[in-house]
Design a protein around this motif. Sequence first.
Motif, mmCIF file in Angstrom:
data_model
loop_
_atom_site.group_PDB
_atom_site.id
_atom_site.type_symbol
_atom_site.label_atom_id
_atom_site.label_comp_id
_atom_site.label_asym_id
_atom_site.label_seq_id
_atom_site.Cartn_x
_atom_site.Cartn_y
_atom_site.Cartn_z
ATOM 1 N N LEU A 70 0.858 -1.191 0.000
ATOM 2 C CA LEU A 70 0.000 0.000 0.000
ATOM 3 C C LEU A 70 0.892 1.238 0.000
ATOM 4 C CD1 LEU A 70 -2.886 1.216 0.264
ATOM 5 C CD2 LEU A 70 -2.495 1.222 2.749
ATOM 6 N N LEU A 71 0.697 2.073 -1.011
ATOM 7 C CA LEU A 71 1.540 3.262 -1.158
ATOM 8 C C LEU A 71 0.716 4.532 -0.992
ATOM 9 C CD1 LEU A 71 4.384 4.394 -2.113
ATOM 10 C CD2 LEU A 71 3.321 4.552 -4.375
ATOM 11 N N ASP A 72 1.215 5.440 -0.172
ATOM 12 C CA ASP A 72 0.634 6.775 -0.056
ATOM 13 C C ASP A 72 1.118 7.576 -1.264
ATOM 14 O OD1 ASP A 72 0.241 9.539 0.485
ATOM 15 O OD2 ASP A 72 0.124 9.106 2.632
ATOM 16 N N SER A 73 0.197 7.882 -2.169
ATOM 17 C CA SER A 73 0.587 8.541 -3.420
ATOM 18 C C SER A 73 1.146 9.932 -3.187
ATOM 19 C CB SER A 73 -0.624 8.629 -4.352
ATOM 20 O OG SER A 73 -1.128 7.345 -4.634
ATOM 21 N N THR A 74 0.663 10.621 -2.163
ATOM 22 C CA THR A 74 1.113 11.983 -1.895
ATOM 23 C C THR A 74 2.537 12.010 -1.355
ATOM 24 O OG1 THR A 74 -1.174 12.620 -1.375
ATOM 25 C CG2 THR A 74 0.579 14.117 -0.663
ATOM 26 N N GLU A 75 2.799 11.177 -0.375
ATOM 27 C CA GLU A 75 4.122 11.145 0.255
ATOM 28 C C GLU A 75 5.093 10.235 -0.493
ATOM 29 O OE1 GLU A 75 3.718 10.118 4.342
ATOM 30 O OE2 GLU A 75 2.128 11.572 4.719
ATOM 31 N N GLY A 76 4.553 9.312 -1.278
ATOM 32 C CA GLY A 76 5.395 8.403 -2.026
ATOM 33 C C GLY A 76 6.083 7.360 -1.185
ATOM 34 N N ILE A 77 5.486 7.028 -0.028
ATOM 35 C CA ILE A 77 6.095 6.026 0.841
ATOM 36 C C ILE A 77 5.092 4.908 1.136
ATOM 37 C CG2 ILE A 77 7.664 7.684 1.915
ATOM 38 C CD1 ILE A 77 5.785 7.774 4.313
ATOM 39 N N MET A 78 5.644 3.770 1.546
ATOM 40 C CA MET A 78 4.805 2.620 1.856
ATOM 41 C C MET A 78 4.112 2.823 3.205
ATOM 42 S SD MET A 78 5.927 -1.312 2.603
ATOM 43 C CE MET A 78 6.553 -0.822 4.208
ATOM 44 N N LYS A 79 2.806 2.508 3.234
ATOM 45 C CA LYS A 79 2.047 2.602 4.467
ATOM 46 C C LYS A 79 1.719 1.231 5.052
ATOM 47 C CE LYS A 79 1.716 7.017 5.051
ATOM 48 N NZ LYS A 79 2.336 7.653 6.247
ATOM 49 N N ASP A 80 1.702 0.229 4.198
ATOM 50 C CA ASP A 80 1.385 -1.120 4.681
ATOM 51 C C ASP A 80 1.805 -2.125 3.605
ATOM 52 O OD1 ASP A 80 0.535 -3.156 6.265
ATOM 53 O OD2 ASP A 80 -1.544 -2.485 6.422
ATOM 54 N N GLN A 81 1.913 -3.369 3.994
ATOM 55 C CA GLN A 81 2.244 -4.415 3.041
ATOM 56 C C GLN A 81 1.756 -5.757 3.563
ATOM 57 O OE1 GLN A 81 6.472 -5.329 2.678
ATOM 58 N NE2 GLN A 81 6.877 -4.431 4.700
ATOM 59 N N THR A 82 1.576 -6.687 2.646
ATOM 60 C CA THR A 82 1.175 -8.038 3.029
ATOM 61 C C THR A 82 2.422 -8.895 3.228
ATOM 62 O OG1 THR A 82 1.118 -8.916 0.771
ATOM 63 C CG2 THR A 82 -0.874 -7.824 1.586
#
Length: 264
Positions: free
Chosen positions: A169-181
């Motif tokens: 899961l990527l935050d498009s605004t910040e360009g960083i990962m917020k979560d992952q499986t």
Amino acid sequence: MCSHWVLLAFCCLGQLCADQSLKPQIAAPQLATNNPTLTTVALEKPFCMFDSSLRPNKSYVIYLYTMKESASAISSLVTDNSSKPLDSTFQQTSGGQLRPYKTALFKVPNCASPPKLADVGDVNKVSDVLKQYLFRVGDDGTCLYDPNFLAVCNPPLAPDTTYRFKYVLLDSTEGIMKDQTLWSDPIKTRKVKLPLKIDTWPGRRSGDMIVITSILSVLVFLLLAGFLASVSSAVMGSEDSSAETRSVSQTTQQSEPRPQLSSE
């Protein structure tokens, strides 16, 4: 009320509810037959997986990463030290042999309004429903060879090869990962069958049955040929005998003395 039942059905069918392990799942057989194929794997999109990580007024996208099972566990990271997702491509990773490569990018599936299972039975809607619910890894056979292709390349997988998959899961605004499986369970593509081992008989006969059938076919052909030869010989003999009889009859008639007429 109906939408809640549809959501529950999708979660149970795909095993992607919050109380399940958060990892990509291979598509249910009811939705994707012949899966995996030689070069593709159909996965269920991450419905309801990242709900707890989503924040209002934020924009998010999903990245899908792929790597071969034989890749080193140390090189299975999909982000750098600043939590930014890696942009490794298929070519850079030798098709996932060295480390994961980015396979796809799509919007976060709407958990509150998933596709309707009833529409799967509608010929006009089934394609759109499956496209919303499933993603097929290895479905683009041209992107590697198109110099003008700028999107994320999703080239065919290798036959008889085991892969693992991960959603990020990527935050498009910040360009960083917020979560992952977690990485998915190992999923192996199908093996290429040698031409000699492909069973093309409708009855799926064994090799012994094929040999026996071939021998019987040859014997039947020989018997039929012999029968036709016998009939032809008999017909020819009958014709020769009839011609000989007619010749003898004509010779006999010519040899018999003709009666002389008495003159007065």
